[in-house]
Scaffold this active site. Structure first.
Site, PDB file in Angstrom:
ATOM      1  N   TRP A  34       2.112   0.713   1.694  1.00  0.00           N
ATOM      2  CA  TRP A  34       1.244  -0.445   1.927  1.00  0.00           C
ATOM      3  C   TRP A  34      -0.058  -0.049   2.600  1.00  0.00           C
ATOM      4  O   TRP A  34      -1.129  -0.577   2.263  1.00  0.00           O
ATOM      5  CB  TRP A  34       1.998  -1.511   2.708  1.00  0.00           C
ATOM      6  CG  TRP A  34       3.159  -2.016   1.909  1.00  0.00           C
ATOM      7  CD1 TRP A  34       4.489  -1.823   2.156  1.00  0.00           C
ATOM      8  CD2 TRP A  34       3.093  -2.731   0.663  1.00  0.00           C
ATOM      9  NE1 TRP A  34       5.255  -2.378   1.162  1.00  0.00           N
ATOM     10  CE2 TRP A  34       4.422  -2.941   0.226  1.00  0.00           C
ATOM     11  CE3 TRP A  34       2.046  -3.203  -0.118  1.00  0.00           C
ATOM     12  CZ2 TRP A  34       4.728  -3.615  -0.952  1.00  0.00           C
ATOM     13  CZ3 TRP A  34       2.346  -3.877  -1.301  1.00  0.00           C
ATOM     14  CH2 TRP A  34       3.667  -4.075  -1.700  1.00  0.00           C
ATOM     15  N   ASP A  36      -2.394  -4.508   9.584  1.00  0.00           N
ATOM     16  CA  ASP A  36      -1.478  -5.211   8.685  1.00  0.00           C
ATOM     17  C   ASP A  36      -0.118  -5.267   9.375  1.00  0.00           C
ATOM     18  O   ASP A  36       0.561  -4.259   9.517  1.00  0.00           O
ATOM     19  CB  ASP A  36      -1.388  -4.458   7.350  1.00  0.00           C
ATOM     20  CG  ASP A  36      -0.402  -5.102   6.386  1.00  0.00           C
ATOM     21  OD1 ASP A  36       0.232  -6.116   6.738  1.00  0.00           O
ATOM     22  OD2 ASP A  36      -0.254  -4.563   5.269  1.00  0.00           O
ATOM     23  N   LYS A  48       8.075 -12.254   5.126  1.00  0.00           N
ATOM     24  CA  LYS A  48       9.038 -11.322   5.706  1.00  0.00           C
ATOM     25  C   LYS A  48       9.758 -11.932   6.917  1.00  0.00           C
ATOM     26  O   LYS A  48      10.970 -11.910   7.011  1.00  0.00           O
ATOM     27  CB  LYS A  48       8.341 -10.031   6.132  1.00  0.00           C
ATOM     28  CG  LYS A  48       7.523  -9.361   5.051  1.00  0.00           C
ATOM     29  CD  LYS A  48       8.358  -8.859   3.895  1.00  0.00           C
ATOM     30  CE  LYS A  48       7.494  -8.072   2.921  1.00  0.00           C
ATOM     31  NZ  LYS A  48       8.244  -7.633   1.729  1.00  0.00           N
TER      32      LYS A  48
END
Length: 363
Positions: free
Chosen positions: A105, A174, A198
């Site tokens: 990511w 992030d 999440k």
């Protein structure tokens, strides 16, 4: 132990397991929210009902995370993937940014930053397949970098930073896969962004926590939907936001508050992860953890078995016990147990017991 409503133990990397009590409240209010005569999915985003919902969600998140008044909280669309582009478009101001690449990511974040403007990778864990993490304080950053970007938790590789950075630089983070899973000192960051799916709620909403000083960097006459300053001026209501996702996020924030806040949920998450890691380490001749011990994620436990055949058998037998979603990402292989905030502790205990039995039978 069986789950309520005959639910599985959902170890999927996302979307996340949601608290049963939250789902029950959503169910009960689905057709007629609090006597309004309509569902949250039907009401005007500019009406008093939804204005109250979004205000409550923001207030709860601010209270949970201790967000200072100098930060704006935005509920946007497009996921963290869009933020990978929005952040450099708004914040680079013709300059360059530094990126710490610790997994799939953060690599995507760096790639998107490179497409927008100047981006420099100051650390990359590719050589060891992203199984370790650097000391952020010891890295060499570029003089005059617009910001330093890193990702707190990598869901695919199962590595996580356990603490806040102490950098003089402007830090953009992030935090998609571990936000509201532990206490965070928001003042250490200039901007935090996170997809909801999440730890916070259903897919659709993205939270951006941004210091108001950064809003001045947005170029004039900028794309309205991508403009942090415009979104902040309109209180996340420039256009129709992801109303239902924001509503559920607000309920999840309250659920965490009722548990005792972020310190309480952190203690639960640590116990959950420990149960599985202890099973890995107790059978280290059979299971091999992907992440180095100091970098192990509390959210995504990744480990391998001796062969692909045993991995397939493990997944199949686990599924028969209602342990679902355990197959690892193809870039790492093996098993990935994602245990976000609402994942029940009992499920980790059931998985750990199954791991012991499976290793004894096949080792």
């Amino acid at each position: 132990m069986s789950q309520p409503y005959d639910r599985v133990f959902n170890f999927s990397a996302g979307p996340c397991t949601l608290p049963v009590s939250v789902l029950e409240e959503v169910r009960d209010d689905l057709l007629n929210w609090k006597g309004s005569g309509m569902s949250v999915m039907e009401m005007s985003h500019r009406g008093k009902h939804f204005e109250g919902i979004v205000a409550a969600a923001e207030a709860r998140l601010r209270a949970l995370m201790g967000i200072p008044n100098a930060y704006k909280v935005l509920f946007l669309q497009g996921g963290a993937s869009l933020q990978n582009t929005m952040a450099p478009m708004n914040l680079l101001a013709g300059g360059s940014a530094d990126y710490v690449v610790t997994g799939a990511w953060s690599k995507k974040s760096f790639e998107m930053g490179s497409l927008v403007g100047g981006a420099k990778c100051v650390w990359d864990g590719k050589a060891n397949n992203y199984s370790s993490l650097p000391d952020l304080g010891s890295l060499e950053y570029s003089a005059g970098a617009a910001y330093v970007h890193f990702t707190t938790n990598e869901t695919i590789h199962g590595v996580q930073f356990h603490g806040d950075p102490k950098l003089r630089a402007t830090v953009v983070c992030d935090m998609s896969s571990d936000i509201v899973s532990r206490p965070v000192d928001v003042s250490r960051y200039a901007m935090i962004y996170a997809g909801a799916q999440k730890n916070m709620g259903p897919a659709g909403a993205t939270v951006v926590i941004i210091h108001e000083d950064l809003l001045a960097r947005t170029p004039e006459k900028f794309h309205p939907m991508l403009d942090y300053r415009l979104q902040a001026e309109n209180g996340s209501l420039y256009n129709t936001p992801p109303c239902f996702s924001i509503y559920v996020c607000g309920l999840v924030y309250k659920w965490i508050q009722d548990l005792g806040g972020l310190s309480a949920i952190q203690a639960i998450n640590e116990r959950k992860a420990k149960a599985i890691y202890d099973a890995v380490d107790a059978n280290s001749g059979f299971y091999q953890a992907h992440a180095q011990p100091e970098a192990r994620s509390q959210m995504n436990v990744t480990f391998r078995l001796p062969s692909d055949e045993l991995t397939d058998a493990f997944v199949k037998e686990a599924k028969a016990l209602k342990l679902d979603g355990l197959k690892g990402h193809r870039s790492v292989g093996g098993i990935r147990a994602s245990i976000y905030n609402a994942f029940p502790e009992e499920g980790c205990k059931v998985l750990a017991a199954f791991m012991k039995e499976f290793a004894a039978k096949n080792g």
